[in-house]
Design a protein around this motif. Structure first.
Motif, PDB file in Angstrom:
ATOM      1  N   PRO A   2       0.831  -1.207   0.000  1.00 20.60           N
ATOM      2  CA  PRO A   2       0.000   0.000   0.000  1.00 20.60           C
ATOM      3  C   PRO A   2       0.866   1.259   0.000  1.00 20.60           C
ATOM      4  N   ILE A   3       0.235   2.389  -0.198  1.00 23.45           N
ATOM      5  CA  ILE A   3       0.919   3.671  -0.114  1.00 23.45           C
ATOM      6  C   ILE A   3       1.387   3.859   1.329  1.00 23.45           C
ATOM      7  N   SER A   4       2.603   4.373   1.492  1.00 26.18           N
ATOM      8  CA  SER A   4       3.305   4.236   2.759  1.00 26.18           C
ATOM      9  C   SER A   4       2.613   4.876   3.959  1.00 26.18           C
ATOM     10  N   ASN A   5       1.933   5.977   3.830  1.00 29.49           N
ATOM     11  CA  ASN A   5       1.317   6.607   4.991  1.00 29.49           C
ATOM     12  C   ASN A   5      -0.154   6.234   5.159  1.00 29.49           C
ATOM     13  N   HIS A   6      -0.612   5.255   4.376  1.00 33.68           N
ATOM     14  CA  HIS A   6      -2.016   4.843   4.462  1.00 33.68           C
ATOM     15  C   HIS A   6      -2.201   3.847   5.601  1.00 33.68           C
ATOM     16  N   LEU A   7      -3.395   3.885   6.186  1.00 36.07           N
ATOM     17  CA  LEU A   7      -3.678   3.066   7.356  1.00 36.07           C
ATOM     18  C   LEU A   7      -4.761   2.018   7.117  1.00 36.07           C
ATOM     19  N   TYR A   8      -5.549   2.190   6.060  1.00 34.39           N
ATOM     20  CA  TYR A   8      -6.666   1.287   5.795  1.00 34.39           C
ATOM     21  C   TYR A   8      -6.385   0.534   4.504  1.00 34.39           C
ATOM     22  N   PHE A   9      -6.617  -0.758   4.547  1.00 33.94           N
ATOM     23  CA  PHE A   9      -6.253  -1.610   3.418  1.00 33.94           C
ATOM     24  C   PHE A   9      -7.436  -2.499   3.045  1.00 33.94           C
ATOM     25  N   TYR A  10      -7.526  -2.794   1.758  1.00 31.71           N
ATOM     26  CA  TYR A  10      -8.689  -3.511   1.235  1.00 31.71           C
ATOM     27  C   TYR A  10      -8.266  -4.520   0.177  1.00 31.71           C
ATOM     28  N   TRP A  11      -9.028  -5.579   0.082  1.00 33.84           N
ATOM     29  CA  TRP A  11      -8.941  -6.497  -1.054  1.00 33.84           C
ATOM     30  C   TRP A  11     -10.303  -6.589  -1.716  1.00 33.84           C
ATOM     31  N   TYR A  12     -10.264  -6.562  -3.050  1.00 32.16           N
ATOM     32  CA  TYR A  12     -11.449  -6.739  -3.885  1.00 32.16           C
ATOM     33  C   TYR A  12     -11.125  -7.796  -4.931  1.00 32.16           C
ATOM     34  N   ARG A  13     -12.153  -8.370  -5.500  1.00 34.64           N
ATOM     35  CA  ARG A  13     -11.929  -9.228  -6.658  1.00 34.64           C
ATOM     36  C   ARG A  13     -12.932  -8.858  -7.747  1.00 34.64           C
ATOM     37  N   GLN A  14     -12.542  -9.162  -8.965  1.00 36.15           N
ATOM     38  CA  GLN A  14     -13.413  -8.918 -10.104  1.00 36.15           C
ATOM     39  C   GLN A  14     -13.276 -10.095 -11.064  1.00 36.15           C
ATOM     40  N   ILE A  15     -14.297 -10.933 -11.082  1.00 35.69           N
ATOM     41  CA  ILE A  15     -14.349 -12.015 -12.054  1.00 35.69           C
ATOM     42  C   ILE A  15     -14.564 -11.383 -13.417  1.00 35.69           C
ATOM     43  N   LEU A  16     -13.939 -11.947 -14.432  1.00 35.70           N
ATOM     44  CA  LEU A  16     -13.966 -11.372 -15.771  1.00 35.70           C
ATOM     45  C   LEU A  16     -15.384 -11.060 -16.227  1.00 35.70           C
ATOM     46  N   GLY A  17     -15.610  -9.797 -16.569  1.00 38.08           N
ATOM     47  CA  GLY A  17     -16.912  -9.369 -17.073  1.00 38.08           C
ATOM     48  C   GLY A  17     -17.943  -9.097 -16.002  1.00 38.08           C
ATOM     49  N   GLN A  18     -17.531  -9.216 -14.717  1.00 35.16           N
ATOM     50  CA  GLN A  18     -18.487  -9.021 -13.633  1.00 35.16           C
ATOM     51  C   GLN A  18     -18.109  -7.818 -12.773  1.00 35.16           C
ATOM     52  N   LYS A  19     -18.899  -7.597 -11.747  1.00 38.84           N
ATOM     53  CA  LYS A  19     -18.684  -6.416 -10.912  1.00 38.84           C
ATOM     54  C   LYS A  19     -17.511  -6.601  -9.965  1.00 38.84           C
ATOM     55  N   VAL A  20     -16.997  -5.484  -9.505  1.00 39.38           N
ATOM     56  CA  VAL A  20     -15.993  -5.494  -8.452  1.00 39.38           C
ATOM     57  C   VAL A  20     -16.679  -5.903  -7.153  1.00 39.38           C
ATOM     58  N   GLU A  21     -16.076  -6.850  -6.448  1.00 43.30           N
ATOM     59  CA  GLU A  21     -16.671  -7.363  -5.214  1.00 43.30           C
ATOM     60  C   GLU A  21     -15.722  -7.106  -4.045  1.00 43.30           C
ATOM     61  N   PHE A  22     -16.248  -6.516  -3.011  1.00 42.66           N
ATOM     62  CA  PHE A  22     -15.489  -6.284  -1.780  1.00 42.66           C
ATOM     63  C   PHE A  22     -15.222  -7.618  -1.091  1.00 42.66           C
ATOM     64  N   LEU A  23     -13.986  -7.805  -0.655  1.00 40.72           N
ATOM     65  CA  LEU A  23     -13.645  -9.001   0.119  1.00 40.72           C
ATOM     66  C   LEU A  23     -13.454  -8.662   1.589  1.00 40.72           C
ATOM     67  N   VAL A  24     -12.555  -7.706   1.867  1.00 40.48           N
ATOM     68  CA  VAL A  24     -12.172  -7.475   3.245  1.00 40.48           C
ATOM     69  C   VAL A  24     -11.538  -6.098   3.388  1.00 40.48           C
ATOM     70  N   SER A  25     -11.718  -5.507   4.568  1.00 33.83           N
ATOM     71  CA  SER A  25     -10.988  -4.299   4.925  1.00 33.83           C
ATOM     72  C   SER A  25     -10.185  -4.579   6.196  1.00 33.83           C
TER      73      SER A  25
END
Lengths: 111, 117
Positions: free
Chosen positions: B25-48
């Motif tokens: 992540p960017i060095s001074n950032h404190l919040y981190f996230y993972w998302y996934r996007q299956i091909l042709g589908q929407k971006v899906e939130f995984l975790v913060s």
């Protein structure tokens, strides 16, 4: 299930025209609303966020929020071919740290 | 300009194998996230993730998934026993903290394309 709905498009507009992109959401508890641009094969890039009813302008972009109607829109003025991309609407859930995305609207700006 | 980086850009694995996707992540950032996007589908939130613990997770983020910040710079997503349906683009994102809350701007990395065969 919290839903974010967008017309998949494609929305085609001529260069210089106004493009209007719309999004509805199901969760009345949503507090913040985001518009991202995603070019094919690339990651989402934040264009604007809005959290108060009304309009918010940033350059050629205006976001509009109507919480009563659970509706958020993005207007792009003076559309350019480089604006051709998929525009993703996202909202946060009850907790600010959880997000829901729509499927996106594909915008084509024709020269 | 600071940016979020992710490695590898493309990962091919066999069904049932474990994979670790890495993000800086960017060095001074404190919040981190993972998302996934299956091909042709929407971006899906995984975790913060904040302050070395999970803040929120989606229904997708089951026991098969785990996240870790093993040092001061990396943020990883581990998928145990991968399935065919895990094939997707995985995006990491980060945001600053503002008065104890995440800022509105999330910066996304370029993504890791995971292919499970």
């Amino acid at each position: 299930q919290k839903e974010v709905e967008q017309n998949s498009g494609p929305l085609s507009v001529p260069e210089g025209a106004i493009a209007s992109l719309n999004c509805t959401y199901s969760d009345r508890g949503s507090q913040s609303f985001f518009w991202y641009r995603q070019y094919s094969g690339k990651s989402p890039e934040l264009i604007m966020f809005i959290y108060s009813n009304g309009d918010k302008e940033d350059g050629r972009f205006t976001a509009q929020l109507n919480k009563a109607s659970q509706y958020v829109s993005l207007l792009i003025r003076d559309s350019q071919p480089s604006d051709s991309a998929t525009y993703l609407c996202a909202v946060n859930g009850d907790n600010f740290n959880k997000f829901y995305f729509g499927s996106g609207t594909k915008l084509n700006v024709k020269p | 300009e600071p940016e979020v980086t992710q490695t590898p850009s493309h990962q091919v694995t066999q069904m049932g194998q474990e994979v670790i996707l890495r993000c800086v992540p960017i060095s001074n950032h404190l919040y981190f996230y993972w998302y996934r996007q299956i091909l042709g589908q929407k971006v899906e939130f995984l975790v913060s993730f904040y302050n070395n613990e999970i803040s929120e997770k989606s229904e997708i983020f089951d026991d098969q998934f785990s996240v870790e910040r093993p040092d001061g710079s990396n943020f990883t997503l581990k998928i145990r026993s991968t399935k065919l349906e895990d094939s997707a683009m995985y995006f990491c994102a980060s945001s600053e903290g503002v008065s104890g809350a995440p800022s509105y701007e999330q910066y996304f990395g370029p993504g890791t394309r995971l292919t499970v065969t």
